[in-house]
Design a protein around this motif. Sequence first.
Motif, PDB file in Angstrom:
ATOM      1  N   UNK A  89       0.843  -1.192   0.000  1.00  0.00           N
ATOM      2  CA  UNK A  89       0.000   0.000   0.000  1.00  0.00           C
ATOM      3  C   UNK A  89       0.878   1.243   0.000  1.00  0.00           C
ATOM      4  N   UNK A  90       0.520   2.200  -0.855  1.00  0.00           N
ATOM      5  CA  UNK A  90       1.155   3.514  -0.865  1.00  0.00           C
ATOM      6  C   UNK A  90       0.155   4.530  -0.311  1.00  0.00           C
ATOM      7  N   UNK A  91       0.610   5.337   0.652  1.00  0.00           N
ATOM      8  CA  UNK A  91      -0.234   6.340   1.290  1.00  0.00           C
ATOM      9  C   UNK A  91       0.317   7.739   0.982  1.00  0.00           C
ATOM     10  N   UNK A  92      -0.614   8.645   0.707  1.00  0.00           N
ATOM     11  CA  UNK A  92      -0.271  10.052   0.531  1.00  0.00           C
ATOM     12  C   UNK A  92      -1.332  10.872   1.235  1.00  0.00           C
ATOM     13  N   UNK A  93      -0.915  11.885   2.009  1.00  0.00           N
ATOM     14  CA  UNK A  93      -1.847  12.693   2.789  1.00  0.00           C
ATOM     15  C   UNK A  93      -2.942  13.258   1.893  1.00  0.00           C
ATOM     16  N   UNK A  94      -4.204  13.087   2.328  1.00  0.00           N
ATOM     17  CA  UNK A  94      -5.332  13.631   1.589  1.00  0.00           C
ATOM     18  C   UNK A  94      -5.810  12.777   0.448  1.00  0.00           C
ATOM     19  N   UNK A  95      -5.149  11.634   0.187  1.00  0.00           N
ATOM     20  CA  UNK A  95      -5.536  10.760  -0.925  1.00  0.00           C
ATOM     21  C   UNK A  95      -5.889   9.377  -0.394  1.00  0.00           C
ATOM     22  N   UNK A  96      -6.683   8.664  -1.171  1.00  0.00           N
ATOM     23  CA  UNK A  96      -7.018   7.297  -0.799  1.00  0.00           C
ATOM     24  C   UNK A  96      -5.779   6.416  -0.902  1.00  0.00           C
ATOM     25  N   UNK A  97      -5.652   5.417  -0.029  1.00  0.00           N
ATOM     26  CA  UNK A  97      -4.497   4.519  -0.128  1.00  0.00           C
ATOM     27  C   UNK A  97      -4.527   3.743  -1.441  1.00  0.00           C
ATOM     28  N   UNK A  98      -3.362   3.579  -2.056  1.00  0.00           N
ATOM     29  CA  UNK A  98      -3.256   2.857  -3.324  1.00  0.00           C
ATOM     30  C   UNK A  98      -2.745   1.451  -3.041  1.00  0.00           C
ATOM     31  N   UNK A  99      -3.626   0.458  -3.214  1.00  0.00           N
ATOM     32  CA  UNK A  99      -3.266  -0.942  -2.996  1.00  0.00           C
ATOM     33  C   UNK A  99      -2.711  -1.501  -4.298  1.00  0.00           C
ATOM     34  N   UNK A 100      -1.479  -1.990  -4.252  1.00  0.00           N
ATOM     35  CA  UNK A 100      -0.793  -2.475  -5.448  1.00  0.00           C
ATOM     36  C   UNK A 100      -1.070  -3.958  -5.662  1.00  0.00           C
ATOM     37  N   UNK A 101      -0.604  -4.480  -6.784  1.00  0.00           N
ATOM     38  CA  UNK A 101      -0.790  -5.890  -7.113  1.00  0.00           C
ATOM     39  C   UNK A 101      -0.011  -6.769  -6.142  1.00  0.00           C
ATOM     40  N   UNK A 102      -0.549  -7.982  -5.913  1.00  0.00           N
ATOM     41  CA  UNK A 102       0.137  -8.920  -5.021  1.00  0.00           C
ATOM     42  C   UNK A 102       1.468  -9.382  -5.600  1.00  0.00           C
ATOM     43  N   UNK A 103       1.589  -9.448  -6.907  1.00  0.00           N
ATOM     44  CA  UNK A 103       2.855  -9.778  -7.562  1.00  0.00           C
ATOM     45  C   UNK A 103       3.442  -8.471  -8.077  1.00  0.00           C
ATOM     46  N   UNK A 104       4.434  -7.957  -7.361  1.00  0.00           N
ATOM     47  CA  UNK A 104       4.963  -6.631  -7.670  1.00  0.00           C
ATOM     48  C   UNK A 104       5.792  -6.655  -8.952  1.00  0.00           C
ATOM     49  N   UNK A 105       5.586  -5.636  -9.746  1.00  0.00           N
ATOM     50  CA  UNK A 105       6.364  -5.431 -10.963  1.00  0.00           C
ATOM     51  C   UNK A 105       7.154  -4.141 -10.810  1.00  0.00           C
ATOM     52  N   UNK A 106       8.420  -4.155 -11.198  1.00  0.00           N
ATOM     53  CA  UNK A 106       9.282  -2.981 -11.004  1.00  0.00           C
ATOM     54  C   UNK A 106       8.707  -1.756 -11.698  1.00  0.00           C
TER      55      UNK A 106
END
Length: 714
Positions: free
Chosen positions: A687-704
């Motif tokens: 998960x990527x978090x940024x103040x004031x924005x919804x959390x961004x949930x990434x794929x379970x298999x990470x791609x560079x």
Amino acid sequence: MLHRFLYALFLIAASAASISASAQNTPKSVVTTPQVRAELLAHAPQGVVPGQPVWVGLQITHQPEWHTYWKNSGDSGLPTVLQWTLPAGVTAGDIAWPLPRKIPIGNLANYGYEGTVLLPVPLSISPDFKPSLLASELEVKLHAVWLVCRKECIPEEGDFTLKVPVKSTTALNGAAFDASLAAQPQPLAARSKIEVQGAELQLTVADLPAALRGKTLELFPETPEITAPAVDIRQSWTGPTWTATATLTAMRSQSPAQMPLVLVAEQDGQRQGYRTEADVRGSWPQAVAAPTITPALEAALRANSSAAQIPAAPSLSWAAALLGALLGGLILNLMPCVFPVLAIKLMGFAQHAGDRRAHRVDGLAYSAGAIASFLALGALMLGLRAAGEQLGWGFQLQSPVVVAALAVLFTVVGLNLAGLFEFGQFLPSRLATLQARNPALNAFLSGVLAVAVASPCTAPFMGASLGLAVGLPAAQALPIFAVMGLGMALPYLAASLSPGLARLLPRPGAWMATFRQLMAFPMFATVAWLVWVLGQQSGIDGAGSLLVLLVAVAAVLWALGLAGRTRLVAATLSIAAIVGVISAAGPNIIKNAPPANAVAAGERWQPWEPGRVEQTLATGQPVMVDFTAAWCVTCQYNKKTTLSNTAVLADLDAKNVQLLRADWTRRDPAITAALGQLGRNGVPVYVLYKAGSAPQVLSEVLNVDDLRAAIAKL
């Protein structure tokens, strides 16, 4: 052959699963969180009879830098609250609070406990207490609520149950209770007085023990919100009389006529406390009213709160969840955690080369096993969650017992494939000829085994479906789990129903013996992974003990494969050895060792804690959280590849991203709750978090490339 040991091991696994499930419902005397370990203890040296001392108490062991609170918590905090449920004729007294310590927090100070503290409570046993003849025990139930703080504070609670034998003594915890009771303040016979002098209190305590005279004393008022804990008192001695001046707190809310005081001094290297009741003389100044929040301040606070708030994850419809479950189960076949089971699938194909009917039966039975296993796991998880357990997908591998059982299972599978033994050598003839009467059983158990290994992993599309399923009624949730099983079995089912596939397979022959032995090595690799997982849970002693147990299991299987009198002697010795190993090493395997420090100072990734994301976002710094577990092979793969990529790390540094790692290897209700807020119920989750924005949930298999693109938007 393969079917024979699968059937026997299925019985073993079913027994282990039932034991594990029943253990979840047994009374708990210990509650563990990332901050504390709380345990309900009892001390009844003369048994549970009227007129004899019976003590119970909550022992709290804090992680370093964390603390809980005394009856007067000081400038902030809340005291621990114990709520008892006891049978008729038994009543609980008040907490016998041990001596607290002053804990400075910035410009404030609290009164509380660090390290390990036992809060003892006396039980009064009346003649009305009449335990049953069949269960002569005193059942003690406790609901405890405590606030644990470091720089941030976390409210926690736990339910405890303890059964104390009525007729026999319970003195195992005597030393802990003796130490806690010895830390009680001793009462002083002479009364003391307090003079209210403006914004200060003048304390006078006479006739203190001679050993205290001239010493510097600590003051702990039992009445909260009277004095300012962070302001040092001014004190002096006049013969046996001690006087001190304490400053009133600006937030004083009480004007008592009497104040209990606890005075503490160092005596012979030990802290000794004394308690006195002080009469208050003089007129209290007017209490300061609560500060008024102006409209401008209220607007600023509201804006600040919304900036730090993390928006909730978007919801998912039931139809979309079914589609995600099907796709997730399908992709699960490509996950690294499923690779060891490919050996069993390939053996099944090879055995039935050219037999189309056998292929169809094999595919249908395998699919039935996978679907039934997903349904069973889903139903068990939903049932335990309904009973109050904070569980997520993959919960079974959070138990050292299950991890050890799977390690034994795959060791036996590998040894059989390698040719060390055949089950037909020592199984009853009814079991040995089972495949001839029911060839579908082998395929069904293969599906069960595939789910046992694959279930801890979460594939793309699968995470959101799991997150929705745990919040739905069982009638809607269970179809989602069934569709996941269907998705996982779908490639094998389609292949078994395809007439053209049989023509591509080699004919059965001598090569199958070599292929079977080759397939033992993926099983041994799985065992190595499981031993490593257990080491994360039970420590190096647990992992070493499991290895000894696996060697003993191999010795028993080898001995049972011998013939004649040699078999009797070798089997007897090896079985005796494995009993000794289980007795000596078993506790090391099933224990949960104290968690090691997740990261060393200066490392990029820091341990995730409740509230830390919000605190970091409030400063304007973005956050990335890696929800991971040692038993999740996909997690480890992503960690060694994408998350270690130099370009990714450079992008994270350039954006000043705070990196947090939430380790779910052991059961952690706080992490389970955090995953639920994201609409997820298993790992990996990034998960990527940024103040004031919804959390961004990434794929379970990470791609560079995908991760770098997401980081660039922070």
